[in-house]
Design a protein around this motif. Structure first.
Motif, PDB file in Angstrom:
ATOM      1  N   ILE A 217       0.839  -1.208   0.000  1.00  0.00           N
ATOM      2  CA  ILE A 217       0.000   0.000   0.000  1.00  0.00           C
ATOM      3  C   ILE A 217       0.867   1.248   0.000  1.00  0.00           C
ATOM      4  O   ILE A 217       0.583   2.233  -0.716  1.00  0.00           O
ATOM      5  CB  ILE A 217      -0.935  -0.023   1.224  1.00  0.00           C
ATOM      6  N   ALA A 218       1.949   1.229   0.799  1.00  0.00           N
ATOM      7  CA  ALA A 218       2.834   2.393   0.828  1.00  0.00           C
ATOM      8  C   ALA A 218       3.484   2.623  -0.531  1.00  0.00           C
ATOM      9  O   ALA A 218       3.611   3.770  -0.986  1.00  0.00           O
ATOM     10  CB  ALA A 218       3.895   2.188   1.907  1.00  0.00           C
ATOM     11  N   LYS A 219       3.884   1.530  -1.186  1.00  0.00           N
ATOM     12  CA  LYS A 219       4.483   1.664  -2.512  1.00  0.00           C
ATOM     13  C   LYS A 219       3.480   2.225  -3.512  1.00  0.00           C
ATOM     14  O   LYS A 219       3.796   3.135  -4.305  1.00  0.00           O
ATOM     15  CB  LYS A 219       4.991   0.298  -2.965  1.00  0.00           C
ATOM     16  N   GLN A 220       2.247   1.648  -3.482  1.00  0.00           N
ATOM     17  CA  GLN A 220       1.208   2.166  -4.385  1.00  0.00           C
ATOM     18  C   GLN A 220       0.879   3.618  -4.079  1.00  0.00           C
ATOM     19  O   GLN A 220       0.693   4.432  -4.994  1.00  0.00           O
ATOM     20  CB  GLN A 220      -0.048   1.301  -4.262  1.00  0.00           C
ATOM     21  N   SER A 221       0.811   3.948  -2.778  1.00  0.00           N
ATOM     22  CA  SER A 221       0.521   5.332  -2.412  1.00  0.00           C
ATOM     23  C   SER A 221       1.622   6.266  -2.900  1.00  0.00           C
ATOM     24  O   SER A 221       1.351   7.380  -3.362  1.00  0.00           O
ATOM     25  CB  SER A 221       0.379   5.440  -0.882  1.00  0.00           C
ATOM     26  N   LYS A 222       2.863   5.792  -2.822  1.00  0.00           N
ATOM     27  CA  LYS A 222       3.968   6.598  -3.293  1.00  0.00           C
ATOM     28  C   LYS A 222       3.879   6.813  -4.805  1.00  0.00           C
ATOM     29  O   LYS A 222       4.075   7.930  -5.312  1.00  0.00           O
ATOM     30  CB  LYS A 222       5.279   5.913  -2.939  1.00  0.00           C
ATOM     31  N   GLU A 223       3.531   5.712  -5.504  1.00  0.00           N
ATOM     32  CA  GLU A 223       3.371   5.842  -6.959  1.00  0.00           C
ATOM     33  C   GLU A 223       2.211   6.770  -7.292  1.00  0.00           C
ATOM     34  O   GLU A 223       2.318   7.639  -8.184  1.00  0.00           O
ATOM     35  CB  GLU A 223       3.144   4.459  -7.567  1.00  0.00           C
ATOM     36  N   ASP A 224       1.071   6.593  -6.579  1.00  0.00           N
ATOM     37  CA  ASP A 224      -0.088   7.461  -6.827  1.00  0.00           C
ATOM     38  C   ASP A 224       0.247   8.913  -6.513  1.00  0.00           C
ATOM     39  O   ASP A 224      -0.175   9.832  -7.237  1.00  0.00           O
ATOM     40  CB  ASP A 224      -1.275   7.005  -5.981  1.00  0.00           C
ATOM     41  N   GLY A 226       3.155  10.268  -6.750  1.00  0.00           N
ATOM     42  CA  GLY A 226       3.983  10.764  -7.855  1.00  0.00           C
ATOM     43  C   GLY A 226       3.139  11.132  -9.062  1.00  0.00           C
ATOM     44  O   GLY A 226       3.367  12.169  -9.711  1.00  0.00           O
ATOM     45  N   LYS A 227       2.158  10.271  -9.335  1.00  0.00           N
ATOM     46  CA  LYS A 227       1.271  10.567 -10.473  1.00  0.00           C
ATOM     47  C   LYS A 227       0.473  11.845 -10.220  1.00  0.00           C
ATOM     48  O   LYS A 227       0.298  12.675 -11.121  1.00  0.00           O
ATOM     49  CB  LYS A 227       0.322   9.393 -10.707  1.00  0.00           C
ATOM     50  N   LEU A 228      -0.024  11.986  -8.990  1.00  0.00           N
ATOM     51  CA  LEU A 228      -0.788  13.201  -8.671  1.00  0.00           C
ATOM     52  C   LEU A 228       0.083  14.445  -8.801  1.00  0.00           C
ATOM     53  O   LEU A 228      -0.376  15.500  -9.279  1.00  0.00           O
ATOM     54  CB  LEU A 228      -1.345  13.094  -7.250  1.00  0.00           C
ATOM     55  N   LYS A 229       1.340  14.323  -8.381  1.00  0.00           N
ATOM     56  CA  LYS A 229       2.237  15.467  -8.538  1.00  0.00           C
ATOM     57  C   LYS A 229       2.445  15.804 -10.004  1.00  0.00           C
ATOM     58  O   LYS A 229       2.449  16.986 -10.394  1.00  0.00           O
ATOM     59  CB  LYS A 229       3.580  15.155  -7.871  1.00  0.00           C
ATOM     60  N   ASP A 230       2.586  14.757 -10.837  1.00  0.00           N
ATOM     61  CA  ASP A 230       2.749  15.004 -12.272  1.00  0.00           C
ATOM     62  C   ASP A 230       1.500  15.664 -12.856  1.00  0.00           C
ATOM     63  O   ASP A 230       1.594  16.621 -13.646  1.00  0.00           O
ATOM     64  CB  ASP A 230       3.040  13.677 -12.985  1.00  0.00           C
ATOM     65  N   GLN A 231       0.320  15.126 -12.451  1.00  0.00           N
ATOM     66  CA  GLN A 231      -0.932  15.735 -12.949  1.00  0.00           C
ATOM     67  C   GLN A 231      -1.064  17.180 -12.483  1.00  0.00           C
ATOM     68  O   GLN A 231      -1.509  18.046 -13.226  1.00  0.00           O
ATOM     69  CB  GLN A 231      -2.117  14.904 -12.468  1.00  0.00           C
ATOM     70  N   LYS A 232      -0.680  17.447 -11.239  1.00  0.00           N
ATOM     71  CA  LYS A 232      -0.755  18.818 -10.738  1.00  0.00           C
ATOM     72  C   LYS A 232       0.166  19.743 -11.537  1.00  0.00           C
ATOM     73  O   LYS A 232      -0.213  20.879 -11.880  1.00  0.00           O
ATOM     74  CB  LYS A 232      -0.351  18.838  -9.258  1.00  0.00           C
TER      75      LYS A 232
END
Length: 291
Positions: A217-224, A226-232
Motif C-alpha cells: 500500500i505504501a508503494k502504491q501510495s507513493k506511486e499514486d 507521484g502521479k498526482l504530482k505530475d498531474q498537478k
C-alpha cells in the motif's frame, strides 16, 4: 596424653607401636587410661603382642570406651580371656564393640565376650538398634551358647531392616506421587506454552502479512502521489497557458473596443455633416416655396 578428659577418639592403626619391647604401648595406654571422655580407640595392625594385653585391659577399665579396634595384631591365645575378665570387672562399662578380627583367639572366649558386650548394650540403652560385635572370622553357629544371641541379633536386624525398607518405600511412594504431580503440572504448562507459542507464531505471521500489505500500500501510495504530482504540474502548466491566452484575448478585446469606439466617432462626424447639408438644402427649398 597427660591432660585427662580431652581426647574422645584416638586412632593409631597401622603403626608398629608394639615393637620392639612393648614400652611404647605401655606409655600410650597409661596416658589413655586417664582420658575420661575417650570413647573410641583404634590400635589395629600395630604389632601388639602379649606385653600389650595388660595395658589394654587397664584402658578398658579406666576409660569410658565404647569401641575398641584391635584387628590384625599377633596377640597370644590368652588375650581374649584377659579382655573377658576386664569386661566382667566393669559390667556397667559402656564398651559395646570389641573387634578382634585376625587375632587368632578361641571361639568360646570370643562368644562370651560377645554376650557381655550385648549385655552392656542393653544396660547402657544405646540408641543403636543392634550391637556390632566383631570378634574375628568365627562361626558362632558352632557355639551352642552364642547361637541364641546371634539369632536374636539377626532377627532384630532383619526387623529393623524391614522397617527401614517400609519407611523408605513410603518415602519413595510419596516422591513418586509428587513426581507424578510435577509431571502433570509440567505437561499442562508445556501444553499451555505450546498453545501460546502457536498463537504468537500465528500473530507473527499475520503481522508479517500485514507488514507486507502495508509495504504494498505504501508503494502504491507513493506511486499514486507521484502521479498526482505530475498531474498537478500538468494542470499548473495548462492553467498558466490558459491565463496567458486569456490575457491575450482580453488585450485583443480592448484593442477591438478601442477600434470600434474610434470607428463610431468617425461615423458620427460624417453623419452630422450630411445631416447639416440636407437640412440646409431643405430650408432653401422651403423658403423658395414660400416666396
Amino acid at each position: 596424653m597427660e591432660n585427662p578428659g580431652v581426647a574422645r577418639s584416638f586412632v593409631a592403626g597401622q603403626n608398629q607401636i608394639g615393637l620392639p619391647d612393648g614400652r611404647g604401648i605401655n606409655e600410650l595406654c597409661k596416658g589413655l587410661s586417664v582420658q575420661t571422655q575417650l570413647t573410641r580407640l583404634d590400635l589395629s595392625n600395630c604389632q601388639l603382642s602379649g606385653d600389650a594385653v595388660g595395658p589394654i585391659c587397664t584402658v578398658i577399665r579406666g576409660a569410658p570406651l565404647k569401641h575398641l579396634d584391635l584387628r590384625w595384631n599377633p596377640l597370644p591365645p590368652f588375650a581374649a580371656t584377659k579382655f573377658l575378665e576386664a569386661v566382667r570387672a566393669l559390667r556397667t562399662a559402656p564398651l559395646v564393640e570389641l573387634n578382634l578380627e585376625g587375632c587368632r583367639q578361641d571361639d568360646h572366649s570370643l562368644a562370651q565376650i560377645g554376650r557381655l558386650l550385648k549385655e552392656n548394650h542393653y544396660l547402657k540403652h544405646d540408641a543403636a538398634p543392634t550391637v556390632l560385635t566383631k570378634a574375628s572370622h568365627v562361626d558362632y553357629g558352632r557355639d551352642a551358647e552364642a547361637e541364641p544371641y546371634l539369632t536374636e541379633r539377626i532377627v532384630a536386624r532383619e526387623k529393623e531392616f524391614e522397617r527401614k525398607i517400609a519407611h523408605m518405600a513410603e518415602i519413595v511412594q510419596g516422591y513418586r506421587a509428587e513426581l507424578e504431580q510435577l509431571r502433570d503440572e509440567k505437561r499442562d504448562r508445556l501444553a499451555l506454552i505450546r498453545q501460546r507459542t502457536k498463537a504468537l507464531t500465528q500473530m507473527t505471521l499475520d503481522s508479517q502479512e500485514a507488514g507486507r500489505d502495508l509495504d504494498i500500500i505504501a508503494k502504491q501510495s507513493k506511486e499514486d502521489l507521484g502521479k498526482l504530482k505530475d498531474q498537478k504540474n500538468e494542470l499548473d502548466r495548462a492553467n498558466d497557458d490558459l491565463r496567458r491566452e486569456l490575457r491575450q484575448r482580453v488585450h485583443d478585446l480592448h484593442q477591438l473596443v478601442e477600434a470600434n469606439t474610434e470607428a463610431r466617432g468617425q461615423m458620427g462626424y460624417v453623419h452630422g455633416g450630411v445631416a447639416d447639408q440636407l437640412g440646409h438644402e431643405r430650408e432653401t427649398q422651403y423658403w423658395r416655396a414660400v416666396a
